[in-house]
Design a protein around this motif. Structure first.
Motif, PDB file in Angstrom:
ATOM      1  N   CYS A  13      11.948  -6.294  15.441  1.00  0.00           N
ATOM      2  CA  CYS A  13      12.650  -7.312  16.221  1.00  0.00           C
ATOM      3  C   CYS A  13      13.873  -6.748  16.943  1.00  0.00           C
ATOM      4  O   CYS A  13      14.882  -7.454  17.125  1.00  0.00           O
ATOM      5  N   ILE A  14      13.799  -5.492  17.367  1.00  0.00           N
ATOM      6  CA  ILE A  14      14.883  -4.901  18.156  1.00  0.00           C
ATOM      7  C   ILE A  14      14.968  -5.655  19.490  1.00  0.00           C
ATOM      8  O   ILE A  14      13.959  -5.832  20.173  1.00  0.00           O
ATOM      9  N   SER A  15      16.184  -6.081  19.860  1.00  0.00           N
ATOM     10  CA  SER A  15      16.320  -6.932  21.031  1.00  0.00           C
ATOM     11  C   SER A  15      17.209  -6.357  22.121  1.00  0.00           C
ATOM     12  O   SER A  15      17.423  -7.003  23.154  1.00  0.00           O
ATOM     13  N   SER A  16      17.731  -5.140  21.929  1.00  0.00           N
ATOM     14  CA  SER A  16      18.594  -4.536  22.944  1.00  0.00           C
ATOM     15  C   SER A  16      18.681  -3.037  22.704  1.00  0.00           C
ATOM     16  O   SER A  16      18.337  -2.539  21.619  1.00  0.00           O
ATOM     17  N   LEU A  31      10.970   1.746  15.650  1.00  0.00           N
ATOM     18  CA  LEU A  31      11.542   0.489  16.110  1.00  0.00           C
ATOM     19  C   LEU A  31      10.414  -0.445  16.520  1.00  0.00           C
ATOM     20  O   LEU A  31       9.471  -0.033  17.201  1.00  0.00           O
ATOM     21  N   GLY A  32      10.522  -1.713  16.121  1.00  0.00           N
ATOM     22  CA  GLY A  32       9.535  -2.710  16.498  1.00  0.00           C
ATOM     23  C   GLY A  32      10.036  -3.573  17.632  1.00  0.00           C
ATOM     24  O   GLY A  32      11.133  -4.136  17.565  1.00  0.00           O
ATOM     25  N   LEU A  33       9.226  -3.688  18.695  1.00  0.00           N
ATOM     26  CA  LEU A  33       9.575  -4.443  19.893  1.00  0.00           C
ATOM     27  C   LEU A  33       8.533  -5.541  20.051  1.00  0.00           C
ATOM     28  O   LEU A  33       7.357  -5.261  20.291  1.00  0.00           O
ATOM     29  N   VAL A  34       8.968  -6.793  19.930  1.00  0.00           N
ATOM     30  CA  VAL A  34       8.044  -7.915  19.791  1.00  0.00           C
ATOM     31  C   VAL A  34       7.780  -8.580  21.137  1.00  0.00           C
ATOM     32  O   VAL A  34       8.691  -9.116  21.763  1.00  0.00           O
ATOM     33  N   SER A  35       6.519  -8.569  21.565  1.00  0.00           N
ATOM     34  CA  SER A  35       6.132  -9.304  22.764  1.00  0.00           C
ATOM     35  C   SER A  35       5.719 -10.720  22.362  1.00  0.00           C
ATOM     36  O   SER A  35       5.909 -11.136  21.216  1.00  0.00           O
ATOM     37  N   GLN A  36       5.158 -11.468  23.301  1.00  0.00           N
ATOM     38  CA  GLN A  36       4.869 -12.885  23.081  1.00  0.00           C
ATOM     39  C   GLN A  36       4.057 -13.112  21.807  1.00  0.00           C
ATOM     40  O   GLN A  36       3.034 -12.463  21.576  1.00  0.00           O
ATOM     41  N   CYS A 197      13.124  -6.795   8.881  1.00  0.00           N
ATOM     42  CA  CYS A 197      13.732  -7.498  10.006  1.00  0.00           C
ATOM     43  C   CYS A 197      14.814  -8.446   9.511  1.00  0.00           C
ATOM     44  O   CYS A 197      15.993  -8.199   9.671  1.00  0.00           O
ATOM     45  N   SER A 198      14.433  -9.566   8.883  1.00  0.00           N
ATOM     46  CA  SER A 198      15.376 -10.645   8.593  1.00  0.00           C
ATOM     47  C   SER A 198      16.484 -10.239   7.632  1.00  0.00           C
ATOM     48  O   SER A 198      17.623 -10.714   7.747  1.00  0.00           O
ATOM     49  N   ALA A 199      16.199  -9.344   6.688  1.00  0.00           N
ATOM     50  CA  ALA A 199      17.185  -8.993   5.674  1.00  0.00           C
ATOM     51  C   ALA A 199      18.357  -8.198   6.223  1.00  0.00           C
ATOM     52  O   ALA A 199      19.392  -8.081   5.566  1.00  0.00           O
ATOM     53  N   VAL A 200      18.203  -7.632   7.414  1.00  0.00           N
ATOM     54  CA  VAL A 200      19.277  -6.815   7.987  1.00  0.00           C
ATOM     55  C   VAL A 200      19.830  -7.471   9.252  1.00  0.00           C
ATOM     56  O   VAL A 200      20.366  -6.808  10.131  1.00  0.00           O
ATOM     57  N   ARG A 201      19.699  -8.803   9.320  1.00  0.00           N
ATOM     58  CA  ARG A 201      20.206  -9.532  10.476  1.00  0.00           C
ATOM     59  C   ARG A 201      21.176 -10.623  10.044  1.00  0.00           C
ATOM     60  O   ARG A 201      21.122 -11.114   8.921  1.00  0.00           O
ATOM     61  N   ASN A 202      22.045 -10.980  10.969  1.00  0.00           N
ATOM     62  CA  ASN A 202      23.022 -12.052  10.764  1.00  0.00           C
ATOM     63  C   ASN A 202      23.001 -12.921  12.016  1.00  0.00           C
ATOM     64  O   ASN A 202      23.328 -12.451  13.094  1.00  0.00           O
ATOM     65  N   ASN A 203      22.557 -14.178  11.844  1.00  0.00           N
ATOM     66  CA  ASN A 203      22.390 -15.074  12.995  1.00  0.00           C
ATOM     67  C   ASN A 203      21.510 -14.450  14.078  1.00  0.00           C
ATOM     68  O   ASN A 203      21.773 -14.573  15.275  1.00  0.00           O
ATOM     69  N   GLY A 204      20.476 -13.771  13.635  1.00  0.00           N
ATOM     70  CA  GLY A 204      19.508 -13.194  14.557  1.00  0.00           C
ATOM     71  C   GLY A 204      19.859 -11.829  15.097  1.00  0.00           C
ATOM     72  O   GLY A 204      19.025 -11.181  15.722  1.00  0.00           O
TER      73      GLY A 204
END
Length: 234
Positions: A13-16, A31-36, A197-204
């Protein structure tokens, strides 16, 4: 597959570009890059995926996560996004893995198996000869709105361990991994790679402190000292 002494870590879920470098500095191998997707977090545009992938140095792997069921669609999508790996999050229904290999020479193919019952073991065994790796996750393709990853849920790691023992390709373990359970995951499943993914994120947003904590716990579980953090100029 034999036990892995030094599991790789994939941050999904890398976003930038900034998040990509946070993950790389902390020690990520992929790194995972999520498409639709039909559901789940982390979806970004194909244009942004291509932009991020272009900035990632070798030997870091860039995974395009696709929900497509069609080999030709996947080929075109990877060509647009220019990643070096494609992660097929649903079952391939049209075309074949060989079609993807022929259309994308040099690409690595990772097939997701959503571990639900013992039938998942058979599914993994059947697909293993045609892919470069299998990623074991906690989604569910049979729901009205499919879950193809990013659930943050654990699945039955006993089934995952059986799959790892019975296939001859690397296994990535995903679904609910966090600092508190990574040692158990490594001991019980012994995967080639860990996907989180989720365990290493804060508010996305990717949280560098949470990511560092995960790597600290992983290193402790492996009995090694902390890794040296990398910088873009390293």
């Amino acid at each position: 597959m034999e036990r892995t002494a030094n599991p790789r870590v994939k941050i999904c879920c890398i976003s930038s570009i900034e998040e990509a470098w946070i993950a790389i500095r902390c020690g990520a191998s992929a790194l995972g890059l999520v498409s639709q997707m039909p559901s789940g977090p982390g979806v970004i545009s194909e244009e942004l995926i291509a932009e991020i992938a272009a900035c990632v140095p070798p030997p870091i792997a860039t995974f395009l996560l696709t929900s497509s069921l069609d080999a030709q669609e996947i080929i075109q999508q990877v060509r647009r996004c220019r990643t070096n790996t494609v992660q097929i999050c649903d079952r391939l229904e049209s075309g074949s893995y060989q079609d993807i290999r022929d259309g994308l020479p040099g690409i690595s193919i990772v097939q997701v198996i959503h571990v639900i019952t013992e039938k998942s073991i058979e599914e993994a065994i059947n697909v293993a000869p045609y892919v470069d790796a299998i990623l074991l996750d906690s989604g569910n393709q049979s729901l009205l709105i499919k879950e193809l990853g990013g659930t943050g849920r654990l699945h039955d790691w006993n089934l995952s361990a059986q799959i790892r023992k019975q296939v001859n390709v690397p296994i990535f373990l995903a679904g609910g991994l966090k600092p508190e359970n990574v040692a158990i995951a490594v001991e019980q499943v012994a995967p080639f790679g860990l996907d989180l993914c989720s365990a290493v994120r804060n508010n996305g947003k990717l949280d560098e402190n949470k990511l560092k904590l995960f790597f600290q716990q992983l290193n402790r579980a492996l009995g090694r000292s902390e890794i040296k953090l990398l910088t873009p100029n390293s």
